[in-house]
Design an enzyme around this catalytic site. Structure first.
Site, PDB file in Angstrom:
ATOM      1  N   GLY A 129      -6.786  -4.265 -10.220  1.00  0.00           N
ATOM      2  CA  GLY A 129      -5.836  -5.210 -10.808  1.00  0.00           C
ATOM      3  C   GLY A 129      -6.254  -5.733 -12.176  1.00  0.00           C
TER       4      GLY A 129
ATOM      5  N   ASN B  67      -5.460  10.483   4.788  1.00  0.00           N
ATOM      6  CA  ASN B  67      -6.558  10.024   5.630  1.00  0.00           C
ATOM      7  C   ASN B  67      -6.873  11.109   6.645  1.00  0.00           C
ATOM      8  OD1 ASN B  67      -6.652   7.473   4.355  1.00  0.00           O
ATOM      9  ND2 ASN B  67      -4.880   6.853   5.556  1.00  0.00           N
TER      10      ASN B  67
ATOM     11  N   ARG C 270      -8.384  11.521   9.504  1.00  0.00           N
ATOM     12  CA  ARG C 270      -8.933  10.957  10.743  1.00  0.00           C
ATOM     13  C   ARG C 270      -7.791  10.476  11.615  1.00  0.00           C
ATOM     14  NH1 ARG C 270      -9.311   6.530   6.848  1.00  0.00           N
ATOM     15  NH2 ARG C 270      -7.609   5.154   7.439  1.00  0.00           N
TER      16      ARG C 270
END
Lengths: 155, 451
Positions: free
Chosen positions: B165, B291, B293
């Site tokens: 950010g 991802n 997993r």
């Protein structure tokens, strides 16, 4: 005919690879009682699952004694525990004398064995000064983190 | 490859319990790795055997690749299930297992590496014709004008050296682009010692939508629908559901196909999730990451598909491949999940470890609770604060929401602080009930009524 050390080792290996926690053998006047994980340690916490696994695989892993409970704690003795999970070796190399035997005196920094973790050798130290009373960890066997390797009577 | 007989579970908490349950169902022995803090856990009591792998600090227990590998070899396990978090996406464990002849229940080390690196994953996405957030580096104002036209407003000018950010400026009108870029570049040079900037499309109202996939490792991939995980606080998911409410059917179809394409191109093996950002204003979507997993929120998918994802992971790892085709997967109804965390919403969501003196989980038709928390359970301070997932499955979203509200009303956890009341609050929001909230929903709700 009596049991040789080799016979006992073989019987122990049979027990290790079986589904049983205890073995009681009587032959030629010799009585042999074996329990996994050391005397008094055959108690396992109750299993939460209703059915045992259908096919117990071979070879079975050495069945557990809960770590730290493998020896009946005896008055005044100090448990020397494994600092790591790994394979416990009592001697620096195969065929060499063990680091310590029952009756030996140890200092806090005395090496009492080796714990191998993926080919990395880690030293295990006594952590206490005194006399080795009993050796519980078996050479070449897996030990858990915190499993009792030997008992020392402190000075 | 012979069927797996004994699995080492290198994880803890609810996911350890979840994996053990499937092992029990399949007649597979489970050896659970526990740290000192988890010796008395529910998983340790349920597993065929629990082995203490190290102290409470995860660096020397659940995160120790060598120790986990040694445990698998030493206790005669033919496979390792890493769960989520911890070692689940560590290519070095997958590689070591491959070398030692132990099956890693998950993708290959190469696949983990391909999706683990953000830049590489973005390139893989482009190669698979999966859209990525439009943008790129710019060196001159001329560059920026050209790229700005392509991307369209609003867009972000981001410092190459920034992140989290920092070093970000919003351009709402392309007429302001040149001036903003000069300023951003000068500021970036001063703040980060690197004046380089890049442009990126700004997604004003985004939804986090992800696609569950299963691949056989040989190019065959099926999807099991999507999950909407837009209810987030500081990028932490709190509520997840399937299907994603109100998504235009044609867009949804394109998202599912894109995810399958991405995984198929990698010859992905096992269960995985392709995360996408859905831009509600533009009705467009972009690749975020994959991802490699099983995910925390997998139960909502299991509820609507009836597929045991852990069982499929095990089957694929054992070489059985995919046991069904896309046509066999039917999505029934809707499911919503709430994560229950041991944290205090009234104190900035500080973790609240301790002993659970009493707990009462909801029951009933369509209600599922994945947890390791039973009365007396210890919540150690060393690990993630998520202690349970309460899932409701209904004939449609309204039915699932009604059931989940009732389930949370029936839940009581004593001894530690939890976000249970906060979750009830979320479910009570009219905006949430309407469905299709964006990732800014929770921040707006917290702003409106501080917890």
């Amino acid at each position: 005919m009596s049991l040789t050390r080799k016979d006992v080792d073989e019987i122990m290996a049979l027990l290790e690879n079986s589904r049983f926690d205890r073995l009681y053998l009587e032959m030629d006047g010799v009585k042999l009682e074996l329990a996994r994980g050391g005397a008094g340690a055959a108690q396992r916490p109750p299993s939460a699952h209703p059915d045992p696994p259908a096919a117990p695989p071979q070879p079975a892993a050495p069945a557990p004694a809960s770590p730290g409970a493998s020896a009946v704690p005896r008055e005044g003795l100090v448990e020397v525990k494994s600092p790591l999970l790994g394979v416990f070796y009592r001697a620096p190399k195969p065929g060499e004398p063990a680091f310590v035997e029952v009756g030996d005196r140890v200092q806090a920094d005395s090496v009492i064995g080796i714990i191998e973790v993926m080919k990395l050798m880690n030293t295990a130290r006594a952590g206490v000064a005194g006399e080795v009373v009993e050796i519980i960890g078996a050479n070449g066997e897996m030990v858990e983190h915190g499993e009792v390797l030997m008992l020392v009577r402190p000075d | 490859m012979p069927a797996l007989r004994r699995i080492l579970i290198a994880n803890r908490g609810e996911i350890a319990v979840r994996i053990i349950r499937t092992c029990q169902k399949l007649g597979i022995e489970s050896v659970l790795c526990v740290s000192e803090a988890d010796r008395g856990s529910l998983g340790a009591r349920m597993a065929t055997r629990a082995v203490c792998i190290g102290p409470s600090a995860p660096a020397r227990s659940y995160l120790s690749v060598e120790t986990v590998m040694q445990a698998a070899l030493g206790y005669g396990c033919d496979a390792i299930h890493p769960g989520y978090g911890f070692l689940s996406e560590r290519a070095d464990l997958a590689r070591m297992a491959e070398e030692e002849g132990v099956t890693f229940i998950g993708p290959t080390a190469r696949q983990i590496e391909a999706v683990g690196d953000k830049l590489r994953a973005r390139q893989e996405a482009i190669a698979a014709e999966v859209p990525v957030v439009p943008g790129g580096p710019v060196e001159s104002v001329e560059d920026a004008r050209r790229l700005g036209q392509e991307i369209g407003a609003p867009l972000l000018v981001k410092a190459v050296g920034g992140g989290g950010g920092r070093g970000m400026k919003l351009v709402e009108d392309l007429a302001d682009l040149a001036a903003t870029m000069d300023m951003a570049s000068a500021e970036a040079g001063a703040a980060f010692g690197d004046a380089r900037v890049y442009l990126e499309r700004y997604v004003e109202r985004g939804r986090h939508i992800e696609v569950q996939v299963l691949g056989d490792g040989a190019g065959n991939v099926v999807h099991l629908g999507e999950r909407d995980c837009s209810v987030q606080r500081r990028y932490q998911k709190l509520v997840e559901e399937t299907p994603a409410p109100g998504l235009p059917p044609a867009t949804r179809e394109r998202m599912l196909e894109a995810a399958v394409r991405f995984a198929a191109r990698l010859d992905y093996g096992g269960a995985g999730t392709v995360e996408l950002l859905y831009d509600t204003t533009r009705d467009a979507f972009y690749f975020l990451e994959m991802n490699a997993r099983i995910q925390v929120e997998h139960p909502v998918t299991e509820e609507v598909t009836g597929v045991d994802l852990v069982a499929e992971q095990i089957a694929i790892a054992a070489g059985e491949g995919l046991r069904f085709t896309q046509g066999h997967i039917a999505l029934k109804g809707a499911a919503i999940e709430c994560r229950i965390n041991a944290e205090d919403p009234s104190n900035d969501f500080m973790p609240s470890p301790g002993a659970v003196t009493d707990v009462s989980w909801p029951r009933g038709e369509g209600i599922r609770v994945d947890t390791h928390v039973v009365p007396g359970a210890a919540i150690p301070p060393f690990y993630d604060s998520m202690i349970a997932k309460v899932i409701a499955h209904g004939t449609d979203r309204a039915d699932a929401l009604r059931k989940l509200r009732a389930a949370l009303a029936d839940t009581a956890i004593e001894g530690i602080k939890t976000n249970l009341a906060f979750q009830r609050d979320i479910l009570a929001q009219e905006e949430f009930a309407r469905g299709g909230v964006d990732t800014g929903f929770l921040a707006r709700m917290l702003h409106k009524e501080p917890a």
